[in-house]
Design an enzyme around this catalytic site. Structure first.
Site, PDB file in Angstrom:
ATOM      1  N   GLU A 212       0.846  -1.199   0.000  1.00 47.47           N
ATOM      2  CA  GLU A 212       0.000   0.000   0.000  1.00 47.47           C
ATOM      3  C   GLU A 212       0.878   1.243   0.000  1.00 47.47           C
ATOM      4  O   GLU A 212       1.905   1.276   0.673  1.00 47.47           O
ATOM      5  CB  GLU A 212      -0.843   0.031   1.288  1.00 47.47           C
ATOM      6  CG  GLU A 212      -2.135  -0.742   1.214  1.00 47.47           C
ATOM      7  CD  GLU A 212      -3.286   0.076   0.646  1.00 47.47           C
ATOM      8  OE1 GLU A 212      -3.035   1.134   0.030  1.00 47.47           O
ATOM      9  OE2 GLU A 212      -4.434  -0.344   0.828  1.00 47.47           O
ATOM     10  N   ASP A 213       0.452   2.257  -0.709  1.00 45.49           N
ATOM     11  CA  ASP A 213       1.151   3.539  -0.655  1.00 45.49           C
ATOM     12  C   ASP A 213       0.916   4.211   0.695  1.00 45.49           C
ATOM     13  O   ASP A 213       1.847   4.598   1.387  1.00 45.49           O
ATOM     14  CB  ASP A 213       0.684   4.451  -1.803  1.00 45.49           C
ATOM     15  CG  ASP A 213      -0.836   4.544  -1.915  1.00 45.49           C
ATOM     16  OD1 ASP A 213      -1.560   3.784  -1.231  1.00 45.49           O
ATOM     17  OD2 ASP A 213      -1.317   5.374  -2.706  1.00 45.49           O
TER      18      ASP A 213
ATOM     19  N   ASP B 167      -4.762   5.312   5.542  1.00 39.12           N
ATOM     20  CA  ASP B 167      -5.384   6.485   6.165  1.00 39.12           C
ATOM     21  C   ASP B 167      -6.390   5.959   7.198  1.00 39.12           C
ATOM     22  O   ASP B 167      -6.016   5.592   8.303  1.00 39.12           O
ATOM     23  CB  ASP B 167      -6.018   7.303   5.029  1.00 39.12           C
ATOM     24  CG  ASP B 167      -6.627   8.610   5.460  1.00 39.12           C
ATOM     25  OD1 ASP B 167      -6.565   8.940   6.640  1.00 39.12           O
ATOM     26  OD2 ASP B 167      -7.184   9.321   4.602  1.00 39.12           O
TER      27      ASP B 167
ATOM     28  N   PHE C  78      -2.865  15.944   4.064  1.00 32.19           N
ATOM     29  CA  PHE C  78      -2.936  15.397   2.712  1.00 32.19           C
ATOM     30  C   PHE C  78      -1.558  15.499   2.051  1.00 32.19           C
ATOM     31  O   PHE C  78      -0.943  16.556   2.037  1.00 32.19           O
ATOM     32  CB  PHE C  78      -3.981  16.151   1.888  1.00 32.19           C
ATOM     33  CG  PHE C  78      -4.189  15.555   0.532  1.00 32.19           C
ATOM     34  CD1 PHE C  78      -4.899  14.375   0.374  1.00 32.19           C
ATOM     35  CD2 PHE C  78      -3.637  16.154  -0.595  1.00 32.19           C
ATOM     36  CE1 PHE C  78      -5.059  13.796  -0.881  1.00 32.19           C
ATOM     37  CE2 PHE C  78      -3.804  15.594  -1.853  1.00 32.19           C
ATOM     38  CZ  PHE C  78      -4.522  14.418  -1.993  1.00 32.19           C
TER      39      PHE C  78
ATOM     40  N   ARG D 272       1.860  12.553  -9.130  1.00 33.03           N
ATOM     41  CA  ARG D 272       2.394  11.201  -8.871  1.00 33.03           C
ATOM     42  C   ARG D 272       3.863  11.083  -9.275  1.00 33.03           C
ATOM     43  O   ARG D 272       4.584  10.253  -8.741  1.00 33.03           O
ATOM     44  CB  ARG D 272       1.611  10.147  -9.653  1.00 33.03           C
ATOM     45  CG  ARG D 272       0.151  10.003  -9.259  1.00 33.03           C
ATOM     46  CD  ARG D 272      -0.417   8.742  -9.899  1.00 33.03           C
ATOM     47  NE  ARG D 272      -1.876   8.722  -9.901  1.00 33.03           N
ATOM     48  CZ  ARG D 272      -2.632   8.292  -8.897  1.00 33.03           C
ATOM     49  NH1 ARG D 272      -2.071   7.877  -7.782  1.00 33.03           N
ATOM     50  NH2 ARG D 272      -3.948   8.283  -8.996  1.00 33.03           N
TER      51      ARG D 272
END
Ligand code: 5GP
Length: 180
Positions: free
Chosen positions: A104-105, A108, A157, A170
């Protein structure tokens, strides 16, 4: 030295985790995985889109026998989680009896991660571990252990290194955080 800043669409972001710090941390995570799975085979399962860069950089450092595939899920709209998972590209690998590492990046709320874990459990995999580049502990609502974690970050964020803001950002090699 002044903090590096980038503008993406209508928002300004400042550098938060440098490219070198990311790469050094991935070296450490890969070393740990290579040790933990020595003599075994592992199946990496990347969660697109955000994890493609982390998955690639991690995977190229893996020296044990390994395969990789990707699934595509989405729950974010703009800069906040919609809470509802849309599954876009699916599960066509036979994962039965495989040792799987979910890549996973960013974790959250953990809703996406839980969804992926549950999908693996019903596929009768042998065991599951989780590698995530980033975790927001203050937003995390699940008790699934992150076995290989890059960095814990505040509830802000972030973009860059695979992570986007409405599709952009990205390609930035370091991680930037929203300037409020
Ligand atoms: P969760 O389901 O854990 O709430 O959200 C996980 C997904 O939301 C991540 O895979 C990622 O796509 C997106 N996400 C969560 N936080 C951020 C963030 O700070 N920046 C970006 N670009 N995406 C995020």
């Amino acid at each position: 030295m002044a903090k590096k800043e980038v503008r993406i669409l209508d928002k300004k972001f400042s550098e938060f985790i440098s490219e070198i710090d990311i790469q050094n941390r991935i070296d450490e995570i890969a070393d740990q995985i290579n040790k933990d799975y020595e003599g075994r085979e592992v199946f990496f399962l990347g969660v697109l889109n955000g994890s493609f860069m982390f998955a690639a950089d991690l995977f190229r450092r893996i020296t044990i026998d390994a395969r990789i595939s990707f699934i595509k899920l989405a729950s974010y709209v703009g800069t906040s989680s919609s809470g509802e998972i849309k599954e876009l590209i699916g599960w066509n690998e036979d994962l039965k009896n495989k040792s799987v590492i979910i890549v996973e990046d960013i974790v959250d709320t953990g809703v996406t991660l839980e969804h992926t874990v549950n999908n693996l459990i019903i596929r009768n995999v042998k065991d599951i571990r989780i590698a995530a580049l980033l975790l927001k502990p203050d937003a995390y609502t699940k008790d699934i252990k992150i076995d290989y974690l890059g960095f814990s970050i505040p509830n802000d964020f972030v973009v860059g290194y695979g992570l986007d803001y409405d599709g952009f950002g990205r390609n930035v090699p370091s991680i930037y955080k929203l300037v409020k």
